[in-house]
Write an enzyme that holds these catalytic residues in place. Sequence first.
Site, PDB file in Angstrom:
ATOM      1  CB  VAL A 158      36.821  65.781  80.784  1.00  0.00           C
ATOM      2  CG1 VAL A 158      35.589  65.857  79.660  1.00  0.00           C
ATOM      3  CG2 VAL A 158      36.075  64.520  81.599  1.00  0.00           C
ATOM      4  CB  CYS A 159      39.618  66.567  75.742  1.00  0.00           C
ATOM      5  SG  CYS A 159      41.442  66.253  76.506  1.00  0.00           S
TER       6      CYS A 159
END
Length: 440
Positions: free
Chosen positions: A92-93
């Site tokens: 998850v960026c």
Amino acid sequence: MSDHSVLRITRELYELTKGGDLSIAAACRDVDVRRVRALIIGPPDTPYEFGFFEFLIKFGKDYPTKAPYVISLTTNRGQTRFNPNIYSIGKVCLSILGTWRGSSGEEWSSAQGLESVLLSIQSLMSSNPYENEPGFEEARGEEDKKLQQLYVEKIRHETLRISVIERLEDHLGIDRKQNKRPTHITPDAEPNPEVDEWEPFKDKCKLRCLWYFQSYMNSINDGMAKHKDGTRFERMPFEGHGNQMDGQFMYSQLKKRLLVVREKLDEETALWAGEGLIAVQKELTIANNIKRQYEQTVELFKRLDSPLDIELIDDNPFVWILTLVGQPMTNLDAGIVRIRMHISPNFPEEQPRVVVLTPLFHHRISSSGQLCYFTTRDSSNLASHVQAIITAIEDENPAYDPRTLVNPEAAKLLWGSPEDKKTYNRRLRRSVQDSLEYGY
């Protein structure tokens, strides 16, 4: 891990649960408060609408000084990238997680916590996720606009297929020969969390599938009108091998599968009644508890002089019938509303399922009678559920909350123009008048 860190995580979990948010949830096992499972329900009016997206959140010993580690578990077994910022491998960026470069002030701080992490992830699930990819924030021409729409369309399809239908098929034990669960290892050398048998959100997803069933069907019907079965997904410029969303539109198949899911949910609800009677015959603790709560609830509403009658079907404490008489000078004036509440022998782990038997045109009541309500009080107290049910039906000036809109047609009128709202009120009153002639 420091005692301060443990207390901080425990408090954040409690506050999140107490808040009664319909779109985010979190849970952990008592043996490891550092390892939290979280559920985000896709926001309305986006391609993620009412999808169930699960995440694993691991808190280090230095939390909250440093951000937790977050990995997406809804990845189609590592095959599907649901967002430019949510990879197929689960990464998850986000700038607040330190997994993406952000502007000044967007970094992690100890003032943030579990809820802010979940809300930040939820914000990625926008109506136009294409623009989340750096360099693609704005459409440069007709081709970009076309790609944006195609990206939205395939996310909507896979949200329904993977996060809703396949998830519910697994929860209900519906045989699905393809897509068997893998036994591979995740990049951090831990057993893949997707094959963890602990499923803290199973009941939550089942109940919300009943609530949002019509919305799912509307999306499927719209998709069938737009996309011929077998049409392959368009690959986006930023999608690469091993980190993309490939597949094809198969809406007619999704419709059949969703109808089977609904049938199984209805069967399961009906089974609760029989299982409840067996519990009564065996004089199990749960049966005695539910019977006592029934008696206490009846007495409570008598003392309140409430226009509500509560009775049991076939003397079964696991099936309550509520009969509500509409208050004067309201849209429910003089109406008689019959409501059936099914209670699970596994209550409160499984929450009640409530159907309004009287056909009412109401934004909280689906076309099949499913009532969307929630209690922010003690969810193990059935009197709290009854009060929440009454409040949901009687509230004539509800705050706009798209997560509760289980009747799209009614909601569109209620929160439309002033003339639309008048139409909503007329149709509700007409359905209430018809209730006087409704056969029970």
